[in-house]
Design an enzyme around this catalytic site. Structure first.
Site, mmCIF file in Angstrom:
data_model
loop_
_atom_site.group_PDB
_atom_site.id
_atom_site.type_symbol
_atom_site.label_atom_id
_atom_site.label_comp_id
_atom_site.label_asym_id
_atom_site.label_seq_id
_atom_site.Cartn_x
_atom_site.Cartn_y
_atom_site.Cartn_z
ATOM 1 N N LYS A 137 3.830 5.296 13.955
ATOM 2 C CA LYS A 137 3.604 4.857 12.576
ATOM 3 C C LYS A 137 3.543 6.057 11.637
ATOM 4 C CE LYS A 137 -0.163 4.351 10.097
ATOM 5 N NZ LYS A 137 -1.497 3.930 9.629
ATOM 6 N N LYS A 220 6.185 -1.909 7.747
ATOM 7 C CA LYS A 220 4.761 -2.218 7.528
ATOM 8 C C LYS A 220 4.447 -2.038 6.051
ATOM 9 C CE LYS A 220 0.091 -0.793 8.793
ATOM 10 N NZ LYS A 220 -0.791 -0.479 9.923
HETATM 11 P P1 13P Z 1 -5.433 -1.324 6.592
HETATM 12 O O1 13P Z 1 -5.046 -2.653 7.190
HETATM 13 O O2 13P Z 1 -6.915 -1.065 6.646
HETATM 14 O O3 13P Z 1 -4.801 -1.084 5.270
HETATM 15 O O4 13P Z 1 -4.859 -0.226 7.577
HETATM 16 C C1 13P Z 1 -3.565 -0.338 8.014
HETATM 17 C C2 13P Z 1 -3.006 1.008 8.207
HETATM 18 O O5 13P Z 1 -2.576 1.338 9.285
HETATM 19 C C3 13P Z 1 -2.924 1.930 7.062
HETATM 20 O O6 13P Z 1 -2.108 2.998 7.380
#
Ligand code: 13P
Length: 338
Positions: A137, A220
């Site tokens: 990610k 995402k």
């Molecule tokens: P949140 O769902 O708390 O926004 O976190 C997701 C995430 O991986 C942010 O990089």
């Protein structure tokens, strides 16, 4: 590219029906903030205890297909002395890894930021792969104000995300591409929609320039919502409609899955919004979650830094995972909150 099949296999596991991703990859400063909110000092041991508890939640694998880890966690042993990734594999959960190195100001773009971490990325990724990570990610952020994000920020951030994704795929690792349009601010939902569409169009143009295989990645994004400080908030139906309008225009159908971040929504809002999105019927992509706060907040409160509260923390974790698993199919209703 020799990794098509492997990328497709990992994607298929990650977007299974009824399941989503747990983002447990808070960096050291971020987890310190989360722990401070429950009165716990963030030490290496406390982080290990907490994450070990969460990852051993019974039946977690029924609702969670992948967990994003922070580098420190990948190197830690669980409370029963197994590598953390092993805890996940036991439940059929795919281990992933956050690989960006955080963000900072983008030069000559006042108010905009850029994400760091491309230098040495290939080498780091091969190490994570040896430790069991099969997806990664990388998060870029976009602030909304009257003047942000500017055109330079939109282009520069898209370029970085695409370079990251291309390197991942060259090593058989599925990239989760995370362009987060931040929820902070007074903006309207329409303003958020305009920014989100511009951001996504630039990201997909850059992914194309860099030869990224769309079938071998996940997106995402944030949902399309009004700013947190806007005078009126939008209900799930309005969020679903605005979000799907933007995504239909800007996200190619070849992308297998869109896994939303929660971005500061409450756990209940994040679940209700995802549910409304899925109630609109079949879309070209799987629509699921990759929540951090919205999955973990209740579990962190229940844990409160005490190992004795482990069962309560696991039960809170199980509950939110199950409710989001239902929302991912459009089968959630607020009555299920009990
Ligand atoms: P949140 O769902 O708390 O926004 O976190 C997701 C995430 O991986 C942010 O990089």
């Amino acid at each position: 590219m020799g990794h098509h099949q492997e990328l497709a296999d990992t994607v298929e596991k990650l977007v299974q029906k009824g399941k989503g991703i747990l983002a447990a990859d808070e960096s050291a400063p971020t987890i310190a903030k989360r722990f401070a909110a429950i009165g716990v000092e963030s030490t290496e041991q406390k982080r290990r205890e907490y994450r070990s508890l969460i990852f051993s939640t019974p039946e977690l694998g029924d609702y969670i297909s992948g967990v994003i880890l922070y580098e420190e966690t990948l190197n830690q042993k669980s409370l029963d002395n197994a590598p953390m990734a092993e805890l996940l594999l036991r439940q059929g959960i795919v281990p992933g890894i956050k690989v960006d190195k955080g963000k900072g100001p983008l030069a000559n773009a006042p108010g905009d930021e850029i994400t760091f971490g491309l230098d040495g990325l290939e080498e780091r990724l091969s190490g994570y792969r040896d430790q069991g990570a099969r997806f990664a990610k990388w998060r870029n952020v976009y602030h909304i104000t009257d003047t942000n994000p500017g055109a330079l920020a939109i282009e520069a951030n898209a370029e970085v995300l695409a370079r990251y994704a291309a390197v991942c795929q060259s090593l058989g690792i599925v990239p989760i591409v995370e362009p987060e349009v931040l929820i902070d601010g007074y903006h309207t939902i329409e303003h958020c929609a305009l920014v989100s569409e511009a951001v996504l169009r630039a990201v997909f143009a850059a992914l194309h320039r860099h030869g990224v295989l769309l079938e071998g990645m996940l997106l995402k994004p944030s949902m399309v919502t009004p700013g947190k400080s806007h005078t009126s908030q939008a209900g799930p139906e309005r969020v679903a409609e605005a979000t799907l309008n933007v995504f239909r225009r800007a996200v190619p159908a070849a992308v297998p899955g869109i896994v939303f971040l929660s971005g500061g929504q409450t756990p209940e809002q994040a679940t209700a919004n995802l549910n409304a999105i899925n109630q609109h019927g079949p879309q070209p992509w799987e629509l699921s979650f990759s929540y951090g706060r919205a999955l973990q907040e209740p579990a962190q409160k229940a844990w409160a830094g005490e190992l004795d509260n482990g069962p309560a923390a696991q039960s809170a974790m199980h509950r939110r995972a199950k409710l989001n698993g239902a929302a991912r199919e459009g089968h959630y209703s607020p009555d299920m909150e009990g």
